[in-house]
Design a protein around this motif. Sequence first.
Motif, PDB file in Angstrom:
ATOM      1  N   VAL A  52      -6.263   0.068  -1.009  1.00 41.42           N
ATOM      2  CA  VAL A  52      -5.995  -1.313  -1.087  1.00 41.42           C
ATOM      3  C   VAL A  52      -6.877  -2.037  -1.829  1.00 41.42           C
ATOM      4  N   THR A  86      -2.154  -3.516  -0.537  1.00 38.96           N
ATOM      5  CA  THR A  86      -2.012  -2.177  -0.681  1.00 38.96           C
ATOM      6  C   THR A  86      -0.929  -1.783  -1.614  1.00 38.96           C
ATOM      7  N   ALA A 146       2.182  -4.116  -0.575  1.00 41.37           N
ATOM      8  CA  ALA A 146       2.243  -2.598  -1.242  1.00 41.37           C
ATOM      9  C   ALA A 146       3.089  -2.928  -2.539  1.00 41.37           C
ATOM     10  N   LEU A 195      -4.338   4.672   2.770  1.00 38.27           N
ATOM     11  CA  LEU A 195      -3.844   3.529   1.834  1.00 38.27           C
ATOM     12  C   LEU A 195      -4.932   3.028   0.902  1.00 38.27           C
ATOM     13  N   VAL A 217       0.529  -3.204   8.351  1.00 39.09           N
ATOM     14  CA  VAL A 217      -0.578  -2.330   8.513  1.00 39.09           C
ATOM     15  C   VAL A 217      -1.267  -2.657   9.860  1.00 39.09           C
ATOM     16  N   PRO A 262       0.578   2.369  -3.472  1.00 43.54           N
ATOM     17  CA  PRO A 262       0.414   3.813  -3.414  1.00 43.54           C
ATOM     18  C   PRO A 262      -0.251   4.186  -4.772  1.00 43.54           C
ATOM     19  N   TYR A 314      -6.506   2.399  10.854  1.00 45.14           N
ATOM     20  CA  TYR A 314      -7.418   2.741   9.871  1.00 45.14           C
ATOM     21  C   TYR A 314      -8.602   2.418  10.042  1.00 45.14           C
ATOM     22  N   THR A 370     -10.244   2.754  -0.157  1.00 45.33           N
ATOM     23  CA  THR A 370      -9.358   3.617   0.207  1.00 45.33           C
ATOM     24  C   THR A 370      -9.349   3.523   1.909  1.00 45.33           C
TER      25      THR A 370
END
Length: 201
Positions: free
Chosen positions: A129, A143, A200, A127, A177, A145, A182, A55
């Motif tokens: 991943v 990635t 995603a 996110l 991204v 959800p 991040y 994450t």
Amino acid sequence: MATAQHPGLPDNAPPLPARPPAPPGTVDLRVTRRLLWVGRAAYPLQNIARVHTSTLQPRRKQAVIRFLRNVALTLAVAFGLTIVGGATSLSSEGAATGIITFVWLGTLAALILYVVQLLSVLAATPLHVLSVETSGPSHALVTSPDPHHLDQLVGRISHAIENPGAEFQVTVESIMVNPRSYYFGDNVNMYGGTGNVGMAS
């Protein structure tokens, strides 16, 4: 049925079946002929060193520190130029006023940009991943959800690595991204500069 040869395959390789292009905003993730395809990027399965999920957490603390540093530096420069402009106004008042106005308009635009950058990180969500690391410098990032979906993809890729005849395909959505927003941890490296594209589901 129509067939198509993918660039990079030898001339004597059997042709691949023609595939319709992925819908806009999506990319194919598939395993075929001992290759993992992420869009048009191919990763030989025998070169994959690790497949794992994690994450990514937004860099909120760093974003606040960067915001405060940028604001302080920008205001210091603006005040410095204002003082210089005020000192030169004795000889040319109109020109100095124009320069000072330009400086503060530029400062205001920069401050607005800093606020937008800060809010984009503060509003970012964690996110989930899936990372595919190879024995070389190549790296793929996917990635989603739904972390359970990523766990299933790890299992399917691992199964394909262990079983030469395994093949599968999923279609995933593409998103932007920004690595600066991040934490990627000690074991995740992003190649190709900022604004990297992840996927995603």
